[in-house]
Design an enzyme around this catalytic site. Structure first.
Site, PDB file in Angstrom:
ATOM      1  CG  HIS A   1      -2.707 -11.292  -7.587  1.00  0.00           C
ATOM      2  ND1 HIS A   1      -2.896 -12.545  -7.052  1.00  0.00           N
ATOM      3  CD2 HIS A   1      -1.356 -11.141  -7.713  1.00  0.00           C
ATOM      4  CE1 HIS A   1      -1.724 -13.123  -6.861  1.00  0.00           C
ATOM      5  NE2 HIS A   1      -0.773 -12.302  -7.266  1.00  0.00           N
TER       6      HIS A   1
ATOM      7  NE  ARG B   1       0.091   3.972  -3.806  1.00  0.00           N
ATOM      8  CZ  ARG B   1       0.248   4.418  -5.057  1.00  0.00           C
ATOM      9  NH1 ARG B   1       0.960   3.732  -5.926  1.00  0.00           N
ATOM     10  NH2 ARG B   1      -0.297   5.560  -5.435  1.00  0.00           N
TER      11      ARG B   1
HETATM   12  P1  DGP Z   1       2.209 -13.244  -6.555  1.00  0.00           P
HETATM   13  O1  DGP Z   1       1.143 -14.124  -5.912  1.00  0.00           O
HETATM   14  O2  DGP Z   1       3.554 -13.890  -6.570  1.00  0.00           O
HETATM   15  O3  DGP Z   1       1.825 -12.777  -7.929  1.00  0.00           O
HETATM   16  O4  DGP Z   1       2.371 -11.923  -5.683  1.00  0.00           O
HETATM   17  C1  DGP Z   1       1.646 -11.621  -4.540  1.00  0.00           C
HETATM   18  C2  DGP Z   1       1.944 -10.198  -4.193  1.00  0.00           C
HETATM   19  O5  DGP Z   1       1.097  -9.825  -3.118  1.00  0.00           O
HETATM   20  C3  DGP Z   1       3.370  -9.908  -3.736  1.00  0.00           C
HETATM   21  O6  DGP Z   1       3.965  -8.977  -4.651  1.00  0.00           O
HETATM   22  C4  DGP Z   1       3.237  -9.275  -2.373  1.00  0.00           C
HETATM   23  C5  DGP Z   1       1.771  -8.912  -2.295  1.00  0.00           C
HETATM   24  N1  DGP Z   1       1.191  -9.045  -0.970  1.00  0.00           N
HETATM   25  C6  DGP Z   1       1.224 -10.140  -0.175  1.00  0.00           C
HETATM   26  N2  DGP Z   1       0.558  -9.914   0.968  1.00  0.00           N
HETATM   27  C7  DGP Z   1       0.077  -8.643   0.881  1.00  0.00           C
HETATM   28  C8  DGP Z   1      -0.696  -7.823   1.753  1.00  0.00           C
HETATM   29  O7  DGP Z   1      -1.102  -8.213   2.859  1.00  0.00           O
HETATM   30  N3  DGP Z   1      -0.986  -6.568   1.324  1.00  0.00           N
HETATM   31  C9  DGP Z   1      -0.571  -6.092   0.099  1.00  0.00           C
HETATM   32  N4  DGP Z   1      -0.907  -4.856  -0.221  1.00  0.00           N
HETATM   33  N5  DGP Z   1       0.166  -6.846  -0.745  1.00  0.00           N
HETATM   34  C10 DGP Z   1       0.477  -8.096  -0.354  1.00  0.00           C
END
Ligand code: DGP
Length: 121
Positions: free
Chosen positions: A104, A32
């Site tokens: 991702h 998530r």
């Molecule tokens: P983007 O690189 O802009 O496509 O999005 C990165 C996404 O990753 C953002 O929606 C927030 C998420 N995110 C960042 N750090 C963490 C983390 O430590 N754990 C989780 N579960 N999500 C994270």
């Protein structure tokens, strides 16, 4: 740009940082998003070191790509969004607003998500 093994998703893959795991297979992990933008907001990442969608599509093996896409389907099924529909997003590079440099895909659903983007050129 070369892959940074200290990025946050690499740390999650190594088990150095916890995550709310939804699904895992031999080639992909799904968990998530920490800042959910919809009732269902899951990130699916390959286990290999690929920094972006382009890097993954260019260099990953057929098995890795198949395993990754099967994981996307498994997450949609497991989170109950298959029938109502959902959205996949792969932010890529600076203009794509990619924050974490490990490929991702965001899977979003659980409510009507509206238009994909605001109009604009
Ligand atoms: P983007 O690189 O802009 O496509 O999005 C990165 C996404 O990753 C953002 O929606 C927030 C998420 N995110 C960042 N750090 C963490 C983390 O430590 N754990 C989780 N579960 N999500 C994270």
């Amino acid at each position: 740009m070369s892959y940074d093994p200290q990025n946050i998703f690499a740390k999650i893959l190594r088990g150095e940082i916890p995550c709310d795991k939804i699904y895992e297979n031999g080639h992909a992990l799904a968990f998530r998003d920490i800042h959910p933008k919809a009732p269902v907001h899951v990130l699916i990442i390959p286990k290999g070191a690929y920094e972006s969608s382009s890097d993954f599509s260019e260099k990953a093996s057929a098995e890795e790509i198949a395993g990754f896409m099967r994981a996307v389907h498994a997450v949609a099924e497991q989170t109950g969004v298959l029938d109502a529909g959902y959205r996949l997003i792969a932010n890529t590079g600076a203009n794509g607003h990619q924050e974490v440099p490990h490929f991702h895909v965001h899977l979003l659903g659980g409510r009507p998500l509206g238009a994909m983007l605001q109009a604009g050129r």
